[in-house]
Write an enzyme that holds these catalytic residues in place. Structure first.
Site, PDB file in Angstrom:
ATOM      1  N   VAL A 149       4.257   5.299  -2.965  1.00 33.72           N
ATOM      2  CA  VAL A 149       4.138   6.093  -1.740  1.00 33.72           C
ATOM      3  C   VAL A 149       3.838   7.536  -2.134  1.00 33.72           C
ATOM      4  O   VAL A 149       4.550   8.115  -2.952  1.00 33.72           O
ATOM      5  CB  VAL A 149       5.447   6.043  -0.912  1.00 33.72           C
ATOM      6  CG1 VAL A 149       5.352   6.972   0.292  1.00 33.72           C
ATOM      7  CG2 VAL A 149       5.745   4.615  -0.461  1.00 33.72           C
TER       8      VAL A 149
ATOM      9  N   ALA B 145       5.752  12.012  -4.607  1.00 31.52           N
ATOM     10  CA  ALA B 145       5.431  10.580  -4.540  1.00 31.52           C
ATOM     11  C   ALA B 145       6.604   9.796  -5.131  1.00 31.52           C
ATOM     12  O   ALA B 145       7.506  10.380  -5.745  1.00 31.52           O
ATOM     13  CB  ALA B 145       4.169  10.278  -5.325  1.00 31.52           C
ATOM     14  N   LYS B 146       6.608   8.504  -4.958  1.00 30.06           N
ATOM     15  CA  LYS B 146       7.588   7.653  -5.639  1.00 30.06           C
ATOM     16  C   LYS B 146       7.040   6.245  -5.696  1.00 30.06           C
ATOM     17  O   LYS B 146       6.254   5.838  -4.825  1.00 30.06           O
ATOM     18  CB  LYS B 146       8.906   7.630  -4.857  1.00 30.06           C
ATOM     19  CG  LYS B 146      10.091   7.269  -5.706  1.00 30.06           C
ATOM     20  CD  LYS B 146      10.554   8.498  -6.475  1.00 30.06           C
ATOM     21  CE  LYS B 146      11.840   8.302  -7.201  1.00 30.06           C
ATOM     22  NZ  LYS B 146      12.431   9.588  -7.565  1.00 30.06           N
ATOM     23  N   GLY B 147       7.465   5.513  -6.707  1.00 30.08           N
ATOM     24  CA  GLY B 147       7.080   4.112  -6.818  1.00 30.08           C
ATOM     25  C   GLY B 147       8.319   3.264  -6.979  1.00 30.08           C
ATOM     26  O   GLY B 147       9.365   3.756  -7.418  1.00 30.08           O
TER      27      GLY B 147
END
Ligand code: GLU
Length: 417
Positions: free
Chosen positions: A59, A104-106
């Site tokens: 995201v 962001a992050k995953g």
């Protein structure tokens, strides 16, 4: 609105901070939504020849202030709302410490303890290939988060580089030093926690020698913070991990505990004179002066906030306090240093790593630690200054500081087209 949905928690803080700042709805409307969401299915050939498919996300919340930045989490409870919240927190975190990144992050929904090392590598490489169109040194730079580490970052760097046909160290941070990692990155989040704890103690006029600390989590953040606080003279009276908790009134021998953990044993297997065991969750209400939640979200809630004994809370984890607990702590006058400031040390040194990769030039450890300290102290003082000027909590001060920078960037750039 009281909720334990981390994305709703984030929205609630964003709204409150915008209202205190007197912002127009148009100023921050776009920040309520992630810019981009990618959901991927990751099929892996398991060692027994069977195929398993895992669910993954990346995201990107905001690229207003620069390329998106944020870690990758491997955990059985990962879901889209969690990854969205963590991505937004990265945008605010990078803005609080004023480094030129968005957020962001995953995440991959997997319990990595169920995988062999080869399965973990295949999962990482396939996930990297699946999110490849989104990442890159100019667009979105992953890093470690819960259950991911330098070795995994090395696989991401290798996969991306193989697909491009040349080495691209700047695509990911938190790498092993030998392939472009930065000195000081592995302990950077813990060092940031130490710096804000020291600043807090100074700000409140307390004596560090007399302060008893309890830490939830002995991973990358809690473990490094415990060691650095111990080395600086704080008394660590209790620590916990998923196996349970241990405490000692006279202070725990953190180096001995870490040696024990490094040998593959768990905290609940540790024994030493004066050390007693308790259920891990009770760490949050342990008798102490400083509580450092350094594990997962929503650990502090209406169920336990009134029983917290600490007068200072330093949020090593992302989102450890839910909205109701935050209000309880505020009304009880607890000095709470929020996640987006307290745990920013990791992404700050990630930024140094990326800068070193782009310049192909290595900094020494002293330069890393001194620059980290300068940035963390400046951000801490700015946040304290705003919260005092507006008579509000440090969490609001941090959100307001971040929001001011994000809105300034939006006003300069405008809304495309
Ligand atoms: N996962 C860490 C965080 O939540 C570090 C992110 C990074 O270094 O990009 O801040």
């Amino acid at each position: 609105m009281a909720t334990s949905n981390p994305y709703d928690n984030m929205l609630s803080y964003l709204e409150q901070a915008a209202q205190i700042l007197g912002l127009e709805a148009n100023d921050y409307e776009a920040l309520k939504y992630p810019e981009r969401i990618l959901q991927v299915s990751i099929p892996i050939e398991m060692d027994d020849g069977g195929i398993k498919v895992f669910e993954g996300y990346r995201v990107q919340h905001s690229s207003l202030r620069g390329p998106c930045k944020g870690g990758i989490r491997f955990h059985q409870d990962v879901d889209l709302d969690e990854v969205k919240a963590l991505a937004a927190w990265m945008s605010f975190k990078c803005a609080v410490v004023n480094i030129p990144y968005g957020g962001a992050k995953g995440g991959v929904k997997v319990d990595p303890r169920d995988l062999s090392k080869k399965e973990l590598m295949r999962l990482t490489r396939r996930y990297t290939a699946s999110i490849l169109p989104l990442i890159g040194p100019e667009r979105d730079i992953p890093a470690p988060d819960v259950n991911t580490n330098p070795e995994i970052m090395g696989w991401i760097m290798d996969t991306y580089s193989m697909m491009k046909g040349y080495a691209v160290p700047g695509v990911v941070t938190g790498k092993p030093i030998d392939i472009g990692g930065s000195l000081g990155r592995s302990e950077a989040t813990g060092r940031g926690v130490l710096i804000v704890t020291q600043e807090t103690v100074r700000h409140l006029g307390l004596n560090p020698q007399s302060l008893r600390v309890a830490i939830q989590g002995m991973g990358n953040v809690g473990g490094a913070a415990a060691r650095l606080l111990f080395d600086t003279g704080f008394t660590i009276v209790a620590v916990s991990d998923i196996s349970g908790g241990i405490r000692s009134e006279n202070g725990l021998d953190i180096p001995a505990i870490q040696k024990h953990l490094a040998g593959g044993s768990t905290l609940c297997e540790f024994s030493s004179p004066g050390v007693s065991h308790f259920c891990g969750g009770d760490i949050l209400t342990a008798d102490c002066d400083i509580l450092i939640p350094a594990a997962l979200e929503n650990q502090l809630s209406a169920a336990n906030a009134a029983d917290v004994k600490a007068r200072i809370i330093i949020e090593g984890a992302n989102g450890p306090t839910d909205v109701e607990a935050d209000e309880i702590f505020r009304s009880r006058g607890i000095f709470l240093v929020p996640d987006i400031l307290a745990n920013a040390g990791g992404v700050v040194v990630s930024y140094f790593e990326w800068v070193q990769n782009l310049e192909s030039f290595m900094w020494d450890l002293d330069q890393v630690n001194k620059t980290l300290e300068k940035i963390m102290i400046r951000a801490f003082r700015e946040v304290v200054g705003i919260s005092e000027a507006y008579q509000t909590s440090l969490r609001m001060g941090a959100y307001m500081s971040a929001l001011k920078r994000l809105v300034a960037a939006k006003n300069i750039r405008g809304i495309f087209p």
